[in-house]
Scaffold this active site. Structure first.
Site, PDB file in Angstrom:
ATOM      1  N   LYS A  51      47.860  43.140  24.500  1.00  0.00           N
ATOM      2  CA  LYS A  51      47.589  44.587  24.679  1.00  0.00           C
ATOM      3  C   LYS A  51      47.080  45.893  23.722  1.00  0.00           C
ATOM      4  CE  LYS A  51      48.784  44.801  29.367  1.00  0.00           C
ATOM      5  NZ  LYS A  51      48.347  45.722  30.170  1.00  0.00           N
ATOM      6  N   SER A 297      46.345  34.987  27.515  1.00  0.00           N
ATOM      7  CA  SER A 297      46.946  36.285  27.392  1.00  0.00           C
ATOM      8  C   SER A 297      48.425  36.991  26.534  1.00  0.00           C
ATOM      9  CB  SER A 297      46.481  37.158  28.551  1.00  0.00           C
ATOM     10  OG  SER A 297      47.565  37.157  29.780  1.00  0.00           O
TER      11      SER A 297
END
Length: 313
Positions: A51, A297
């Site tokens: 992110k 991720s």
């Protein structure tokens, strides 16, 4: 829905914008997972997840007037941490809407970057409603966690690094919540002939529902993977992933737990449940490909959840 085009050039510009401020994370081979299997270790990224890439790309795109207004967003934790960090890096005030049941560790980490946090909402659906209310009240600039083309282009830089590190990759497997990461990677990699697969929890399948309907479909997500609990897929994800032929694979929470344990025990990667979803799909035999890269991720998991999964609870 209006058509949104995110190109490889958009992703390349994002890479230039954030270069030097974010980590170039490693891509590791994983023979334990299978022949020609690889893991993109994005859990080593700043703030512990991919992110940071999109958040910084968006904050650096703000005008002087927008910087004065400050930014606002909503998140279970990973985007909240990333936007708080990016805003602090650029000297911009940030307000993050989270919810009462969000991970205490992620709330604390977000606060540690200096952002203000609103916890009035009880769940993800309520948090998005609260976001609209606060945005109208404060006039802050929305940095959407998964439905902003600039944020998505930043996330797509993960794909560019994969193409450089594994030139013969033919399949990239990506965990999916609201769809920002898989959309960015698809925009970067599908034009190079790479197949992209989104992995969703079976009871948090926003992208699968959206692609089937041709538009976002609201749902009440239920999964151990808190990073994958978007209450709908973004309009950008539904549009772009639909046109680029992104496939969707669903995994159970037990398969996510198995993927989590595999990454910890065999790959020595302390992922979070959502970060383990792509590898979980491969481990469960739900992905076929010649040369496969699974994106790990994120790694923002509390010790109590990690210990429970490792203990088989």
């Amino acid at each position: 829905m209006p058509e949104v085009v995110i190109t490889t050039d958009d992703v390349a510009r994002a890479a230039a914008t954030i270069r030097g401020a974010v980590h170039r994370t490693p891509t590791l081979s994983s023979r334990s997972l299978g022949p020609r299997q690889h893991l993109k270790a994005e859990l080593f990224q700043r703030t512990g997840s991919f992110k940071a890439r999109g958040a910084l790309n968006r904050v650096r795109a703000l005008s002087a007037e927008e910087r004065e207004r400050g930014v606002i967003s909503v998140s279970a934790g990973n985007h909240a941490q990333a936007l708080a960090w990016a805003a602090a890096t650029e000297g911009v005030d940030a307000l993050l809407v989270m919810w009462a049941s969000a991970s205490p560790a992620k709330i604390a980490a977000t606060r540690s970057y200096g952002a203000a946090i609103d916890l009035e909402a009880a769940d993800p659906t309520g948090a998005f409603a609260r976001l609209e209310e606060l945005q109208e009240q404060t006039g802050r600039v929305l940095v959407h966690p998964f439905n902003d083309p600039v944020v998505i282009a930043g996330a797509g830089t993960v794909g560019l690094e994969i193409l450089e590190d594994v030139p013969d990759v033919d399949t990239i497997v990506v965990a999916c919540g609201g769809g920002g990461l898989v959309t960015g990677i698809a925009a970067a990699c599908v034009p190079h002939g790479v197949r992209v697969i989104a992995v969703e929890p079976e009871h948090s399948d926003a992208l699968a529902l959206g692609l089937a309907a041709g538009e976002p479909v609201p749902l009440t997500p239920r999964t151990i993977a808190d990073a994958l609990t978007a209450p709908f897929a973004g309009t950008v994800a539904v549009d772009v992933c639909g046109r680029l032929g992104v496939e969707v694979v669903l995994v159970t929470d037990d398969e996510i737990r198995a993927g989590f344990r595999f990454l910890y025990e065999r790959a020595k990667l302390a992922a979070e449940p959502g970060g383990a979803a792509a590898a979980a799909a491969c481990l469960a035999g739900k992905v076929e490909g010649g040369c496969v890269v699974s994106v790990v991720s994120g790694g923002n998991v509390s010790t109590d959840i990690a210990s429970a999964i490792l203990a088989g609870r």
